[in-house]
Design an enzyme around this catalytic site. Structure first.
Site, short mmCIF file in Angstrom:
data_model
loop_
_atom_site.label_atom_id
_atom_site.label_comp_id
_atom_site.label_asym_id
_atom_site.label_seq_id
_atom_site.Cartn_x
_atom_site.Cartn_y
_atom_site.Cartn_z
N TYR A 124 -23.44 2.64 -38.48
CA TYR A 124 -23.42 4.19 -38.65
C TYR A 124 -23.92 4.55 -39.71
O TYR A 124 -23.76 5.69 -40.12
CB TYR A 124 -22.45 4.94 -37.95
CG TYR A 124 -22.41 4.89 -36.44
CD1 TYR A 124 -22.63 3.62 -35.66
CD2 TYR A 124 -22.35 5.99 -35.60
CE1 TYR A 124 -22.60 3.74 -34.16
CE2 TYR A 124 -22.02 6.17 -34.18
CZ TYR A 124 -22.12 4.98 -33.74
OH TYR A 124 -22.22 4.99 -32.44
N LYS A 191 -15.68 -8.13 -33.29
CA LYS A 191 -16.43 -9.13 -32.41
C LYS A 191 -16.64 -10.38 -33.76
O LYS A 191 -17.48 -10.75 -33.92
CB LYS A 191 -17.57 -8.88 -32.06
CG LYS A 191 -18.45 -9.85 -31.39
CD LYS A 191 -18.09 -10.00 -29.98
CE LYS A 191 -18.76 -10.94 -29.17
NZ LYS A 191 -18.13 -11.44 -27.91
N ASP A 225 -15.59 -7.51 -26.29
CA ASP A 225 -16.02 -7.60 -24.94
C ASP A 225 -14.67 -7.83 -24.27
O ASP A 225 -14.66 -7.29 -22.80
CB ASP A 225 -16.93 -8.68 -24.99
CG ASP A 225 -16.65 -9.88 -25.70
OD1 ASP A 225 -15.67 -9.98 -26.61
OD2 ASP A 225 -17.16 -10.99 -25.59
N ASP A 249 -16.69 4.04 -31.09
CA ASP A 249 -17.45 4.98 -30.38
C ASP A 249 -17.49 4.83 -28.91
O ASP A 249 -17.28 5.64 -28.00
CB ASP A 249 -18.93 5.14 -30.96
CG ASP A 249 -19.65 6.32 -30.55
OD1 ASP A 249 -19.04 7.27 -29.74
OD2 ASP A 249 -20.75 6.65 -30.71
#
Ligand code: NAD
Length: 359
Positions: A124, A191, A225, A249
């Site tokens: 972002y 991740k 995930d 988000d």
């Protein structure tokens, strides 16, 4: 003395839900001198920018703002004003408490999670290279030279910076929030198995901060995930979730889904000494001007604002009033009715009236 607070009505459904929130705050008896400031696509003609300098100056001066949603054009056009406000004012922490309200249809009950999302870094950051541009070709060449990795020449590139400074700062915010609000555990999420130098760094930084809270607040790590599945299967295992920008988000919307939708999901963007309060939902343009959508998310964002101002009693009363109206299920908007076409659904301003009456 009255609090001076900047009110950005926003566009789409923004003006309707911000007016509802403003009326509810005023009805608590807390004195607020609202300073209206504009932003968004509609003011480009007037100021030459969707984020006029006077609007930023108003927030800087008052230190607290209540903001309606603002539309961002997809793919082309100006960059998100919502992101720009967070970046300009260094509102590095996005706080999104997600709590079940009785009377809202949902597959889950008793959800009580708090999302702490980093707001200034990550994908972002707005560092992007457009497909086909000379600078993009140059970057692709540099990357090939530096990493021996080939990127297709017809690629666009978005850069993902994550710093130790930014990651520690958000982790510290999450732990401090946990201490102040009687929470038990912080879960850092990324991740890191794939993006070792950014997401891996996020875990390292959070782990470092966690050491300061050993014995007080539990700390654990999850991969994004796996976390998505865990939240759907056993949300009760989690408490405060701390994430980099993009995952934060996405998970915010997932958590809003757990409690029955965006209509009741509030948020706050916080910096060292400036705070902007806004609902998670966007400007839902298709409902503009219809007095149709749920004002609760915006009113609950105002509850967070009152709490931040130290008006704890007023915050509690307003929160209870919202909960009561939702639990009764009578004077609520279409999205809170068992059938979305229920003719007994009320409009935005009527639901605000009911909240005010319940205060
Ligand atoms: P959205 O949240 O505006 O709307 C998605 C759907 O959610 C709506 O069609 C509606 O069915 C429902 N919904 C949203 N708010 C509701 C409410 N208060 N009551 C009842 N139902 C509600 O998301 P979108 O359609 O992806 O985005 C529309 C625009 O808003 C985009 O331009 C986007 O960039 C912008 N946006 C702004 C912000 C912000 O200002 N912080 C946040 C998210 C999206």
């Amino acid at each position: 003395m009255a609090y001076k607070i900047t009110l950005i009505p926003g566009d789409g459904i923004g003006p309707e839900v911000s007016l509802a929130a403003r009326r509810c705050v005023d009805a608590t008896g807390v004195k607020v001198d609202w300073e209206i400031a504009e932003a968004g696509a509609d003011v480009i003609g007037k100021y030459g920018t969707p984020l006029p300098e006077y609007t930023l100056a108003s927030i800087r001066k008052n230190k607290v703002a209540l903001k309606g949603p603002l539309t961002t054009p997809i793919g082309t056009g100006f960059r998100s004003v919502n992101v720009a406000i967070r970046k300009e004012l260094d509102l590095y922490a996005c706080l999104r408490p997600t709590r079940s309200y009785k009377g809202v249809r949902s597959r889950y009950e008793d959800i009580d999670l708090v999302i702490v999302r980093e707001n200034t870094e990550d994908l972002y950051a707005g560092i992007e290279f457009e497909v086909g541009k000379p600078e993009t070709q140059r970057l692709i060449g540099e990357i090939a030279a530096l990493s021996q990795k080939k990127i297709r020449p017809d690629s666009g590139i978005s850069i993902k910076p994550l710093s130790i400074t930014g990651s520690k700062r958000i982790a510290k915010f999450a732990f401090e929030y946990a201490v102040k609000h009687g929470r038990k555990k912080v879960t850092a999420i990324s991740k890191a198995n794939i993006m070792k130098f950014t997401d891996g760094l996020f875990f390292m930084a959070a782990r470092d901060v966690a050491k300061e809270y050993e014995g007080k607040i539990e700390y654990e790590e999850r991969l994004i995930d796996n976390m998505c599945m865990q939240l759907v299967q056993k949300p009760e295992l989690y408490d405060v979730l701390c994430l980099p920008n993009l995952y934060g988000d996405i998970l915010s919307d997932l958590c809003a889904g757990l409690i029955g939708g965006l209509g009741i999901a509030p948020g706050a963007n916080l910096g060292e000494d400036i705070a902007v309060f806004e609902a998670i939902h966007g400007s839902a343009p298709k409902y503009t001007g219809q007095n149709k959508v749920n004002p609760a998310a915006m009113v609950l964002s105002a509850v967070l604002m009152l709490d931040y101002l130290g008006e704890k009693e007023a915050a509690k009363r307003l929160d209870k009033a919202v909960a009561k109206v939702i639990a009764e299920g009578k004077s609520v908007t279409y999205d809170l009715k068992p059938d979305r076409n229920d003719p007994s659904a009320v409009g935005t301003s009527q639901m605000a009236d009911a909240i005010i009456a319940a205060l």
